[in-house]
Design an enzyme around this catalytic site. Structure first.
Site, PDB file in Angstrom:
ATOM      1  N   GLU A   1       0.814  -1.162   0.053  1.00  0.00           N
ATOM      2  CA  GLU A   1      -0.127  -0.027  -0.041  1.00  0.00           C
ATOM      3  C   GLU A   1       0.885   1.209   0.128  1.00  0.00           C
ATOM      4  OE1 GLU A   1      -0.436   2.428   2.647  1.00  0.00           O
ATOM      5  OE2 GLU A   1       0.647   1.059   4.098  1.00  0.00           O
TER       6      GLU A   1
ATOM      7  N   GLY B   1       8.504  11.120  10.835  1.00  0.00           N
ATOM      8  CA  GLY B   1       8.218  10.500  11.898  1.00  0.00           C
ATOM      9  C   GLY B   1       7.167   9.599  11.452  1.00  0.00           C
TER      10      GLY B   1
ATOM     11  N   CYS C   1       5.637   4.539   9.440  1.00  0.00           N
ATOM     12  CA  CYS C   1       6.218   3.873   8.282  1.00  0.00           C
ATOM     13  C   CYS C   1       7.507   4.034   7.949  1.00  0.00           C
ATOM     14  CB  CYS C   1       5.286   4.458   6.968  1.00  0.00           C
ATOM     15  SG  CYS C   1       3.591   3.827   7.224  1.00  0.00           S
TER      16      CYS C   1
HETATM   17  C1  UGA Z   1       4.240   7.463   4.004  1.00  0.00           C
HETATM   18  C2  UGA Z   1       4.390   7.249   2.493  1.00  0.00           C
HETATM   19  O1  UGA Z   1       4.206   8.626   2.192  1.00  0.00           O
HETATM   20  C3  UGA Z   1       3.160   6.297   2.057  1.00  0.00           C
HETATM   21  O2  UGA Z   1       3.182   6.473   0.376  1.00  0.00           O
HETATM   22  C4  UGA Z   1       3.216   5.073   2.589  1.00  0.00           C
HETATM   23  O3  UGA Z   1       2.183   4.375   2.110  1.00  0.00           O
HETATM   24  C5  UGA Z   1       3.168   5.208   3.988  1.00  0.00           C
HETATM   25  O4  UGA Z   1       4.332   6.021   4.677  1.00  0.00           O
HETATM   26  C6  UGA Z   1       3.327   3.801   4.388  1.00  0.00           C
HETATM   27  O5  UGA Z   1       4.099   2.980   4.263  1.00  0.00           O
HETATM   28  O6  UGA Z   1       2.120   3.060   4.987  1.00  0.00           O
HETATM   29  P1  UGA Z   1       2.884   8.594   5.912  1.00  0.00           P
HETATM   30  O7  UGA Z   1       3.993   8.047   6.899  1.00  0.00           O
HETATM   31  O8  UGA Z   1       1.552   8.474   6.274  1.00  0.00           O
HETATM   32  O9  UGA Z   1       2.882   8.018   4.583  1.00  0.00           O
HETATM   33  O10 UGA Z   1       3.114  10.198   5.630  1.00  0.00           O
HETATM   34  P2  UGA Z   1       4.000  11.089   4.940  1.00  0.00           P
HETATM   35  O11 UGA Z   1       3.007  12.002   4.345  1.00  0.00           O
HETATM   36  O12 UGA Z   1       4.821  10.414   3.746  1.00  0.00           O
HETATM   37  O13 UGA Z   1       5.071  11.653   5.903  1.00  0.00           O
HETATM   38  C7  UGA Z   1       5.817  10.988   6.955  1.00  0.00           C
HETATM   39  C8  UGA Z   1       6.889  11.908   7.489  1.00  0.00           C
HETATM   40  O14 UGA Z   1       7.479  12.844   6.859  1.00  0.00           O
HETATM   41  C9  UGA Z   1       6.071  12.886   8.297  1.00  0.00           C
HETATM   42  O15 UGA Z   1       6.717  12.946   9.589  1.00  0.00           O
HETATM   43  C10 UGA Z   1       6.124  14.229   7.562  1.00  0.00           C
HETATM   44  O16 UGA Z   1       6.036  15.291   8.419  1.00  0.00           O
HETATM   45  C11 UGA Z   1       7.500  13.998   6.897  1.00  0.00           C
HETATM   46  N1  UGA Z   1       7.858  15.000   5.798  1.00  0.00           N
HETATM   47  C12 UGA Z   1       7.100  14.718   4.645  1.00  0.00           C
HETATM   48  C13 UGA Z   1       8.827  15.951   5.751  1.00  0.00           C
HETATM   49  O17 UGA Z   1       9.019  16.241   6.715  1.00  0.00           O
HETATM   50  N2  UGA Z   1       8.787  16.681   4.660  1.00  0.00           N
HETATM   51  C14 UGA Z   1       8.047  16.268   3.545  1.00  0.00           C
HETATM   52  O18 UGA Z   1       8.328  17.075   2.643  1.00  0.00           O
HETATM   53  C15 UGA Z   1       7.097  15.371   3.423  1.00  0.00           C
END
Ligand code: UGA
Length: 433
Positions: A151, A260, A263
Site C-alpha cells: 500500500e 516520523g 512507516c
Molecule cells: C508514508 C508514505 O508517504 C506512503 O506512501 C506510505 O504508504 C506510508 O508511509 C506507509 O508505508 O504506510 P505517512 O507515513 O502516512 O506515509 O506520511 P507522509 O506524508 O509520507 O509523511 C511522513 C513523515 O515525513 C512525516 O513526519 C512528515 O512530516 C515528514 N515529511 C514529509 C517531511 O518532513 N517533509 C516532507 O516534504 C514530507
C-alpha cells in the site's frame, strides 16, 4: 467479488472501506472485539478524514461488515487480504512478522475453496514465499496463490490515495492470481490507474524502496536547510528551485524537524536489516536513519538555543504533537524527542494538538494539555510549531504575542512569513531560512 480483510487497523480499514465503495462485498476481521463492536456502531478506531462517512454508507448499503470470526470471513472469499501490523522487532529493527504468519496459519486452517491471499502488510522480501509455505502446510487440499500488493497510502490523505493512486503494484507468480487481482482493482482500471504487475519479491522490495527514497529526499532537504541557515540562504526557494526540475519533483522537499510516523522509521530500519542479511550494504539509507534520529533531538536544542541556552524553569508551548497533520498518530513523532530534550533541560511544557492529545497524553504525561492554541501559549517563554496543522496556519499572532510571556516563535514547519512574524514583534526562528 468477495473480499476478506484480515486486520482492521489503519491499512485494513481504509482499504476495506474503499473496496466496498467500489461495489465489492467486504468483511473486515479483527481480533479486538471492542474495535469490531465500535466499527459496527460507526465508531472509528483512528482519525482519518472521510473514513467514518465511507464506512457508514457502505455498511448501511450492506457491502461492508465487521467480525471477529476469521473462519466465516475467509471460508467463501475470492481474495483474502492480510493487513496486520508489522512493527519493528525489539532489539534488531527487523519487521516483526508474527502477526502475518499467525494470520496465514489461521487462513489456511479455515479455507474451504481455492483463493488468492494478498499481502498488504509491509513485509520484508521473501515473506510471500513463507506465507505460501504456511498455507500449503496447513491446508494442502486447496489451491492458494499468494500475492504481494503493497500500500502507498499516506495517513490523513489515505482515501484519496486509495481511490486515485499514482500506481498499483501487484507482485504475483500465477496467471490466475493476476486475473483475480485485475478484477479486484477493475474499478480503478477504468480510471486508468497504472497497474504494474511484477514478480512477488519485486513488489515487496518496491514498497521499501519507495519509502526509503522518500525518507532520503526529506533528509537530504533537511541537511540542505541546515546549510542554508549557516550561509544565509532560503530553503523554501532552494526547494522550489530544485523541485521544478521534473527529474527531481517538488514533493517531499519540505524541510522540517525530521520524518516520523508509523512507516518511514520502521521501514528504513527493516530495509537495512534485509540489506545486512543479504550482505548488500545500503549506506545511503544507513545515513538517512542516523541523520533523521539525531535531527529530532537537535530540534529541542534549537529551541533551547533560542532561549539563550537555558530552559530551566521556562514555560514552552508546543503546537502540534502528531507526526503530521490530519492524524491522531503519535508514532515516532518528532514532538516526542523535542519534548524530552526540553524536559531534560528543566522546562515545563504545555501542548495542544487538534486530534492527537489523547494519544500524546499517554506518551508524554509530563506535558500539560491545553484546550486550544491560545490557551497553550499563555505565559509561554517560547512557542514552538511542531506540526503544520491547518489550524496553526492562520493564528492571530498579535493575540499570541500578548498572551505569551516572551515573543519567541520557533516555527519548525516554515508556515509563517518571517517578515510578518518579525513585524508583529516576534523573535522568529524557522528551518533553513
Ligand atoms: C508514508 C508514505 O508517504 C506512503 O506512501 C506510505 O504508504 C506510508 O508511509 C506507509 O508505508 O504506510 P505517512 O507515513 O502516512 O506515509 O506520511 P507522509 O506524508 O509520507 O509523511 C511522513 C513523515 O515525513 C512525516 O513526519 C512528515 O512530516 C515528514 N515529511 C514529509 C517531511 O518532513 N517533509 C516532507 O516534504 C514530507
Amino acid at each position: 467479488m468477495k473480499i476478506a480483510m484480515i486486520g482492521s487497523g489503519y491499512v485494513g480499514l481504509v482499504s476495506g472501506a474503499c473496496f466496498s465503495d467500489f461495489g465489492h462485498d467486504v468483511v473486515c476481521v479483527d481480533k479486538d472485539a471492542a474495535k469490531i463492536d465500535g466499527l459496527r456502531a460507526g465508531k472509528m478506531p483512528i482519525y482519518e478524514p472521510g473514513l467514518d462517512a465511507l464506512v457508514t454508507s457502505n455498511a448501511d448499503a450492506g457491502r461492508l461488515s465487521f467480525t471477529t470470526d476469521l473462519a466465516s470471513a475467509v471460508a467463501d472469499a475470492d481474495a483474502i487480504f492480510i493487513a496486520v501490523g508489522t512493527p519493528s522487532r525489539r532489539g534488531d529493527g527487523h519487521a516483526d512478522l508474527q502477526y502475518v504468519y499467525a494470520a496465514a496459519r489461521e487462513i489456511g486452517e479455515n479455507l474451504k475453496k481455492s483463493a488468492v491471499v494478498v499481502n498488504k502488510s509491509t513485509v520484508p522480501v521473501g515473506t510471500g514465499d513463507e506465507v505460501e509455505r504456511i498455507l500449503r502446510e496447513t491446508n494442502p487440499n486447496v489451491t492458494v496463490h499468494v500475492v504481494s500488493n503493497p500500500e502507498f497510502l499516506r495517513e490523513g490523505a489515505a482515501i484519496g490515495d486509495f481511490k486515485r493512486p499514482d500506481r498499483i503494484v501487484i507482485g504475483c507468480e500465477h496467471e490466475e492470481a493476476q486475473r483475480v487481482m485485475r478484477e479486484v482493482y477493475r474499478p480503478l482500471f477504468l480510471n486508468e490507474a497504472p497497474i504494474l504487475f511484477t514478480g512477488r519479491r519485486t513488489a515487496e522490495i518496491t514498497k521499501y524502496a519507495a519509502n526509503a527514497f522518500l525518507a532520503t529526499k526529506i533528509t537530504f532537504i533537511n541537511e540542505v536547510a541546515d546549510l542554508c541557515e549557516k550561509v544565509g540562504a532560503d530553503i523554501q526557494d532552494v526547494s522550489r528551485g530544485i523541485g521544478l526540475d521534473n527529474r527531481i519533483g517538488a514533493k517531499f522537499l519540505h524541510a522540517g524537524p525530521g520524518y516520523g510516523g508509523s512507516c518511514f522509521p520502521k521501514d528504513t530500519l527493516a530495509l537495512l536489516k534485509t540489506s545486512q542479511d543479504y550482505n548488500s550494504p545500503m549506506r545511503i539509507v544507513e545515513s538517512v536513519v542516523q541523520v533523521n534520529d539525531n535531527r529530532k533531538r537537535a530540534m529541542g536544542r534549537k529551541v533551547i538555543d533560542a532561549l539563550n541556552g537555558d530552559v530551566r524553569g521556562r514555560k514552552i508551548a508546543l503546537l502540534g504533537l502528531t507526526f503530521k497533520p490530519n492524524t491522531d498518530d503519535m508514532r515516532d513523532a518528532p514532538s516526542i524527542a523535542i519534548a524530552q530534550a526540553l524536559l531534560d533541560g528543566g522546562a515545563s511544557l504545555t501542548g495542544y494538538d487538534p486530534e492527537g492529545m489523547e494519544a500524546a497524553s499517554a506518551i508524554m504525561p509530563e506535558v500539560s494539555m491545553a484546550k486550544d492554541s491560545y490557551e497553550a501559549v499563555i505565559d509561554a517563554d517560547a512557542i514552538v510549531i511542531v506540526t503544520e496543522w491547518d489550524a496553526f496556519r492562520a493564528l492571530d499572532l498579535r493575540r499570541m504575542r500578548e498572551l505569551a510571556a516572551q515573543p519567541v516563535l520557533i516555527d519548525l514547519r516554515n508556515i509563517y512569513n518571517p517578515e510578518e512574524a518579525k513585524a508583529i514583534g516576534f523573535t522568529y526562528y524557522s528551518v533553513g531560512r
